[in-house]
Motif scaffolding. Sequence first.
Motif, PDB file in Angstrom:
ATOM      1  N   ARG A  89       0.830  -1.211   0.000  1.00  0.00           N
ATOM      2  CA  ARG A  89       0.000   0.000   0.000  1.00  0.00           C
ATOM      3  C   ARG A  89       0.862   1.257   0.000  1.00  0.00           C
ATOM      4  O   ARG A  89       0.523   2.266  -0.629  1.00  0.00           O
ATOM      5  CB  ARG A  89      -0.918  -0.006   1.224  1.00  0.00           C
ATOM      6  N   THR A  94      -2.416   0.788  -3.009  1.00  0.00           N
ATOM      7  CA  THR A  94      -3.502  -0.181  -2.907  1.00  0.00           C
ATOM      8  C   THR A  94      -2.915  -1.580  -2.747  1.00  0.00           C
ATOM      9  O   THR A  94      -1.738  -1.803  -3.036  1.00  0.00           O
ATOM     10  CB  THR A  94      -4.403  -0.140  -4.159  1.00  0.00           C
ATOM     11  N   ALA A  95      -3.752  -2.494  -2.272  1.00  0.00           N
ATOM     12  CA  ALA A  95      -3.316  -3.889  -2.136  1.00  0.00           C
ATOM     13  C   ALA A  95      -4.070  -4.795  -3.094  1.00  0.00           C
ATOM     14  O   ALA A  95      -3.976  -6.018  -3.003  1.00  0.00           O
ATOM     15  CB  ALA A  95      -3.518  -4.365  -0.697  1.00  0.00           C
ATOM     16  N   ALA A 100      -0.568  -3.849  -7.653  1.00  0.00           N
ATOM     17  CA  ALA A 100      -0.219  -4.209  -6.279  1.00  0.00           C
ATOM     18  C   ALA A 100       0.476  -5.557  -6.217  1.00  0.00           C
ATOM     19  O   ALA A 100       1.382  -5.765  -5.403  1.00  0.00           O
ATOM     20  CB  ALA A 100      -1.480  -4.226  -5.408  1.00  0.00           C
TER      21      ALA A 100
END
Length: 226
Positions: A89, A94-95, A100
């Motif tokens: 992140r 973001t994951a 990601a």
Amino acid sequence: MLLAEERWLNNPVVENQLLEAVLETLYMTLATGFFTVLFGLPLGVLLHNLGPKGLNPMSPLYRALSLVVDFGRAVPFIVLMLWIIPFTRLIVGTAIGWEAAVVPLTVGAIPFFARMVENSLREVSWGKVEAVRMMGASDLHVTWNVLLREGLPGIIGGLTITLVTLISFTAMAGAVGGGGLGQLAINYGYNRYQADVMLICVILLVVIVTAVQYTGNFIARRLDHR
């Protein structure tokens, strides 16, 4: 049989999401491969040069670095991916998504490729290294013009194995929102019992792996002048 074919032709997943999933898998593999070479190649060279048969043997530092590399290789990818979510992140914001997924894929691939590089450099004839050093060449010159040049076919072979492994890891990344063919196969092929989607995802993954393996082998053979 006719109903099955009609269902296949009218399947919105095949029509709208399959190409996107293929592209995401390729993006993940290529981006991860780039960063793996960027960081893993110098790390592999450092491991070799600090090792017992390296240009500048430093046993304590080599052992410490080897321990870190071996730890990175030992952590299962799915565990690594979940473990470094905060770091992911921090890097991409973001994951979820293929962007990601590149972060844990790269973190997991760097130590693996570094060992491949180290092993390839060990196979270079020490006689050639000594001959160049006796002529007064610097360690940087020996590393670049002898070790890397002579070990390049093995390095390409190691990169090919790394990329093939990464493709399988991208499918695992799909299980936790990483995108690509893996996520498509899980969301529709497994969770919604659409065996046709699962089958075509597997076939496409096999095709990608075969293409990467063939290309890598071809390049390695062309570079090997022994």
